[in-house]
Design a protein around this motif. Sequence first.
Motif, PDB file in Angstrom:
ATOM      1  N   SER B 138       0.932  -1.143   0.108  1.00  0.00           N
ATOM      2  CA  SER B 138       0.161  -0.108   0.160  1.00  0.00           C
ATOM      3  C   SER B 138       0.885   1.332  -0.502  1.00  0.00           C
ATOM      4  O   SER B 138       0.415   2.314  -0.589  1.00  0.00           O
ATOM      5  N   LYS B 162       3.308   5.528  -8.579  1.00  0.00           N
ATOM      6  CA  LYS B 162       2.204   6.163  -8.605  1.00  0.00           C
ATOM      7  C   LYS B 162       0.330   5.672  -9.657  1.00  0.00           C
ATOM      8  O   LYS B 162      -0.652   5.820  -9.201  1.00  0.00           O
ATOM      9  N   GLY B 165      -1.822   2.606  -8.514  1.00  0.00           N
ATOM     10  CA  GLY B 165      -2.700   3.283  -6.713  1.00  0.00           C
ATOM     11  C   GLY B 165      -1.959   3.287  -5.969  1.00  0.00           C
ATOM     12  O   GLY B 165      -2.760   3.097  -4.872  1.00  0.00           O
ATOM     13  N   ARG B 167       0.484   4.262  -2.929  1.00  0.00           N
ATOM     14  CA  ARG B 167       0.682   5.788  -2.315  1.00  0.00           C
ATOM     15  C   ARG B 167       2.496   5.274  -2.397  1.00  0.00           C
ATOM     16  O   ARG B 167       2.847   4.938  -1.335  1.00  0.00           O
TER      17      ARG B 167
END
Lengths: 199, 199
Positions: B138, B162, B165, B167
């Motif tokens: 994530s 990026k 999706g 971070r």
Amino acid sequence: MAFYAPPIARLLEELERLPGIGPKSAQRLAYHILRGDTEAAARLADAIVEVKRAIRFCERCFNFAESELCEMCADPTRDATTMCVVEEPRDVVAVERTGEFRGTYHVLQGAISPIDGIGPEQLRVRELIDRLGRESVSEVILATDPDIEGETTALYIARLVKPLGIRVTRIASGLPVGGDLEYADEVTLGRALEARREM
Amino acid sequence: MAFYAPPIARLLEELERLPGIGPKSAQRLAYHILRGDTEAAARLADAIVEVKRAIRFCERCFNFAESELCEMCADPTRDATTMCVVEEPRDVVAVERTGEFRGTYHVLQGAISPIDGIGPEQLRVRELIDRLGRESVSEVILATDPDIEGETTALYIARLVKPLGIRVTRIASGLPVGGDLEYADEVTLGRALEARREM
């Protein structure tokens, strides 16, 4: 917590035992070895083992040697009447590089340093006197370092050798060739003045 | 003229191949080995050979490893949702030392440097993208060096990651710009991790 895998930790530990190698240098060396090819690492390891297997001390002058005698002692063309006394094998290399000396050597394997518990008994001084009794030496050149330990050692040996009727000389202290007068320390400059020669 | 016996000359040559070791350092190291005991030399040689035998690259993160996976990748308690991307295995050690990070790593094995002919293809960038497709990450923390190559690499990877999706953060500058990650003290590096910003 272990930050390194044991084989890496072990290599770092061994590297850090070497003089002048701190943790950062050890890490840089270890990573170089790890990233390099296996043959390069094997060559280095082998050179380390081999140097210990193949190199011993010359039975006559205590320089490093590949057989009973070192290269210089085994060379019959060298002048056995002039003997240059040095602290370490590396000093033999330094004198050889000048190309100015064709005599033999005697390596003391250190210098007198009471603070480190090193007296004449820890050095090859007895062996030096033995050689002077056995060989026909007419001049002993004291080429120990121009520092306190080296000067002390030179004085000590001079006092032992002169009564044997052998000429004892000391390498000159002075300014390095190509050096700058203003950067010379006062002791060196004092010596250079003292040892001035007629032109 | 040969000033050194061949085994010594060979050792000097191998030592001088090491980074940051010039002729004088090589001589000092060689003399240390020559004067030390044979066991110490054997231990050093063995540590060099053993590190090459025992250490390989982690199949997942490309850190140094003793088996298919490195210690961190093999540890099920580490947080697999946070991935720290670094240039070199030594940077993993630097981040681990902070005690601030419990996620996984990805070692690029270098940084983008057109001048040295190193582009993304020479690095483990494709493997990073593969991992991100396979694993449930994530957040990707870009902990490349805060120098030109490291910043370029971080920007390049941020642009790739990026759109997935995920971070993407960059360790804070707090580290001296132009510096080297591995030389940062753990407090500074820990702060930099803590203060990471969105990219």
